[in-house]
Design a protein around this motif. Structure first.
Motif, PDB file in Angstrom:
ATOM      1  N   GLU A 218       0.829  -1.209   0.000  1.00 42.44           N
ATOM      2  CA  GLU A 218       0.000   0.000   0.000  1.00 42.44           C
ATOM      3  C   GLU A 218       0.863   1.258   0.000  1.00 42.44           C
ATOM      4  O   GLU A 218       0.483   2.280  -0.594  1.00 42.44           O
ATOM      5  N   LEU A 219       2.031   1.185   0.653  1.00 37.45           N
ATOM      6  CA  LEU A 219       2.932   2.339   0.652  1.00 37.45           C
ATOM      7  C   LEU A 219       3.449   2.624  -0.755  1.00 37.45           C
ATOM      8  O   LEU A 219       3.559   3.785  -1.165  1.00 37.45           O
ATOM      9  N   ARG A 220       3.758   1.570  -1.480  1.00 37.40           N
ATOM     10  CA  ARG A 220       4.242   1.742  -2.858  1.00 37.40           C
ATOM     11  C   ARG A 220       3.151   2.334  -3.745  1.00 37.40           C
ATOM     12  O   ARG A 220       3.400   3.230  -4.551  1.00 37.40           O
ATOM     13  N   ASP A 221       1.913   1.835  -3.575  1.00 32.64           N
ATOM     14  CA  ASP A 221       0.806   2.354  -4.373  1.00 32.64           C
ATOM     15  C   ASP A 221       0.539   3.818  -4.043  1.00 32.64           C
ATOM     16  O   ASP A 221       0.294   4.631  -4.947  1.00 32.64           O
ATOM     17  N   ALA A 222       0.606   4.153  -2.744  1.00 32.11           N
ATOM     18  CA  ALA A 222       0.375   5.543  -2.344  1.00 32.11           C
ATOM     19  C   ALA A 222       1.465   6.454  -2.894  1.00 32.11           C
ATOM     20  O   ALA A 222       1.194   7.586  -3.321  1.00 32.11           O
ATOM     21  N   ALA A 223       2.717   5.970  -2.871  1.00 34.21           N
ATOM     22  CA  ALA A 223       3.816   6.774  -3.400  1.00 34.21           C
ATOM     23  C   ALA A 223       3.661   6.991  -4.901  1.00 34.21           C
ATOM     24  O   ALA A 223       3.955   8.072  -5.424  1.00 34.21           O
ATOM     25  N   ARG A 224       3.179   5.976  -5.617  1.00 38.80           N
ATOM     26  CA  ARG A 224       2.950   6.126  -7.053  1.00 38.80           C
ATOM     27  C   ARG A 224       1.855   7.153  -7.328  1.00 38.80           C
ATOM     28  O   ARG A 224       1.950   7.956  -8.268  1.00 38.80           O
TER      29      ARG A 224
END
Length: 272
Positions: free
Chosen positions: A165-171
């Motif tokens: 979820e952190l990666r998706d939010a950063a994207r």
């Protein structure tokens, strides 16, 4: 009233742990005590402190260019550790985060290469370094260790616990993949990096066989090679050897004690 079986089991557990602790600590105790004794006393098995510490230290420093040797050791271990962590963590991150039809086959091939002993790679690796004019250089020691298959495997397994979820939010926030890696992934995986730092630094610091082959002058040798060289004399001065062994051991102990809490978290797969 306590259960006798449980009490007996607890006593047996503490007894085994005490024996294991003694076996683990005794070599360090013997090394420290041996540094204070003469070679003759060490050969006699004397296990109490003596009065030859200063003499052994003077002999050691007079026979070794300590500043140069320490620089070689710290440079090789430090730069090698930093590059290994960067390259291997990038590879582990990529293997876990990006999917392709050949990903598992490539990864399985890498793991299969772990079964190849280093002795089988020494000659072709030496020929390669000779062709690149890298014999007796820092690069010859550092470059072959940069892509560590074990550390790649370790980071890939640890990355499975990374919150996607952190990666998706950063994207969504517009970060590029390299920004996600450096600004999100690395801070979150700091316990994994701490554990890997201890493993890689100890491996680079204690590396013996490959440096022995490619480092051909005294000015380029590491502390591990120098201490091993002290034992090759016809009549080694074991007190001096013990002093050298202490200096060779201290950096790894310091690194471990500084990062031991993170090391345990990293080994348990903790992600913060």
């Amino acid at each position: 009233m306590s259960n006798p079986t449980a009490l007996l089991g607890r006593v047996a557990t503490y007894l085994l742990l005490s024996i294991a602790a003694f076996v683990s600590v005794f070599p360090f105790f013997w090394m420290a005590v041996g540094a204070t004794n003469t070679s003759a006393d060490i050969l006699k098995g004397k296990a109490t402190p003596g009065g030859a510490l200063w003499t052994n230290m003077v002999t050691f420093f007079s026979s070794v260019d300590m500043p140069r040797i320490l620089f070689n050791s710290f440079f090789i271990a430090g730069v090698g550790t930093a590059l290994t962590l960067l390259v291997s963590s990038l590879a582990g991150y990529g293997f876990e985060m990006f999917r392709s039809r050949f990903r598992e086959r490539v990864f399985a091939g890498l793991l299969l290469m772990l079964s190849i002993p280093f002795a089988a790679l020494m000659v072709p690796l030496f020929v390669m370094m000779a062709n690149f004019k890298m014999i007796n250089t820092y690069q010859a020691i550092i470059l072959p260790t940069v892509a560590s298959i074990f550390i790649i495997f370790y980071f890939r397994q640890a990355t499975k616990a990374f919150p996607h979820e952190l990666r998706d939010a950063a994207r969504i926030d517009g970060l590029k993949e390299w920004q996600i890696f450096f600004n999100v992934y690395m801070p979150v995986m700091r316990s994994t990096y701490a554990a890997a730092t201890i493993i890689v630094f100890m491996a680079n610091w204690n590396n013996y066989l490959w440096p022995l082959i490619v480092l051909q002058t005294n000015e380029m040798k590491t502390l591990t090679l120098v201490v091993a060289g002290l034992t090759s004399a016809y009549t080694p001065d074991w007190g001096v050897v013990m002093v050298g062994a202490i200096f060779a051991t201290l950096p790894t102990l310091v690194i471990f004690f500084l990062l031991q809490r993170r090391f345990v978290e990293g080994m348990l797969g903790a992600v913060k």
